[in-house]
Design a protein around this motif. Structure first.
Motif, PDB file in Angstrom:
ATOM      1  N   GLY A 161       0.854  -1.188   0.000  1.00  0.00           N
ATOM      2  CA  GLY A 161       0.000   0.000   0.000  1.00  0.00           C
ATOM      3  C   GLY A 161       0.885   1.231   0.000  1.00  0.00           C
ATOM      4  O   GLY A 161       1.938   1.248   0.648  1.00  0.00           O
ATOM      5  N   SER A 162       0.458   2.262  -0.713  1.00  0.00           N
ATOM      6  CA  SER A 162       1.320   3.438  -0.836  1.00  0.00           C
ATOM      7  C   SER A 162       0.516   4.721  -1.027  1.00  0.00           C
ATOM      8  O   SER A 162      -0.503   4.734  -1.713  1.00  0.00           O
ATOM      9  CB  SER A 162       2.254   3.257  -2.036  1.00  0.00           C
ATOM     10  N   GLU A 163       1.035   5.771  -0.420  1.00  0.00           N
ATOM     11  CA  GLU A 163       0.531   7.107  -0.759  1.00  0.00           C
ATOM     12  C   GLU A 163       0.984   7.406  -2.183  1.00  0.00           C
ATOM     13  O   GLU A 163       2.034   6.914  -2.631  1.00  0.00           O
ATOM     14  CB  GLU A 163       1.085   8.155   0.208  1.00  0.00           C
ATOM     15  N   ASP A 164       0.225   8.214  -2.888  1.00  0.00           N
ATOM     16  CA  ASP A 164       0.538   8.513  -4.284  1.00  0.00           C
ATOM     17  C   ASP A 164       1.970   9.025  -4.479  1.00  0.00           C
ATOM     18  O   ASP A 164       2.648   8.626  -5.415  1.00  0.00           O
ATOM     19  CB  ASP A 164      -0.442   9.559  -4.844  1.00  0.00           C
ATOM     20  N   ASN A 165       2.426   9.882  -3.572  1.00  0.00           N
ATOM     21  CA  ASN A 165       3.741  10.496  -3.743  1.00  0.00           C
ATOM     22  C   ASN A 165       4.902   9.570  -3.373  1.00  0.00           C
ATOM     23  O   ASN A 165       6.060   9.940  -3.534  1.00  0.00           O
ATOM     24  CB  ASN A 165       3.837  11.794  -2.936  1.00  0.00           C
TER      25      ASN A 165
END
Length: 92
Positions: free
Chosen positions: A47-51
């Motif tokens: 899972g990742s934040e967009d940035n």
């Protein structure tokens, strides 16, 4: 939010997961198979934040390149990476 799905060759999976842990990137590894002759591979979910997507993909790439430099094997693709949008992620 994004979900990074990396399908990695089994002969590289340990190096990739170790490198992700060294960089404090949480991931989940699933055993999987597919492709020509059902070659062994594993699927990593991140899972990742967009940035942070590019940084996490680069960590996977670094681990693969490091491993390939040790073995000098460069005749096959070692990972397929998909990035898909997700609505939310919850850790429980």
């Amino acid at each position: 939010m994004k979900l990074i799905i990396a399908i990695v060759s089994d002969d590289l999976i340990r190096e990739v997961t170790d490198h992700l842990m060294d960089k404090n990137i949480r991931s989940t590894k699933l055993a999987s198979s597919g492709g020509f002759l059902k070659n062994g591979n594993s699927t990593i979910l991140i899972g990742s934040e967009d940035n942070e997507v590019d940084e996490k993909i680069m960590a996977i790439r670094e681990a693969i390149e490091k491993s390939k430099n040790k073995s000098k094997v460069e005749d096959k693709k070692d990972a397929n990476i998909f990035v898909v949008p997700i609505k939310s992620m919850k850790r429980m």
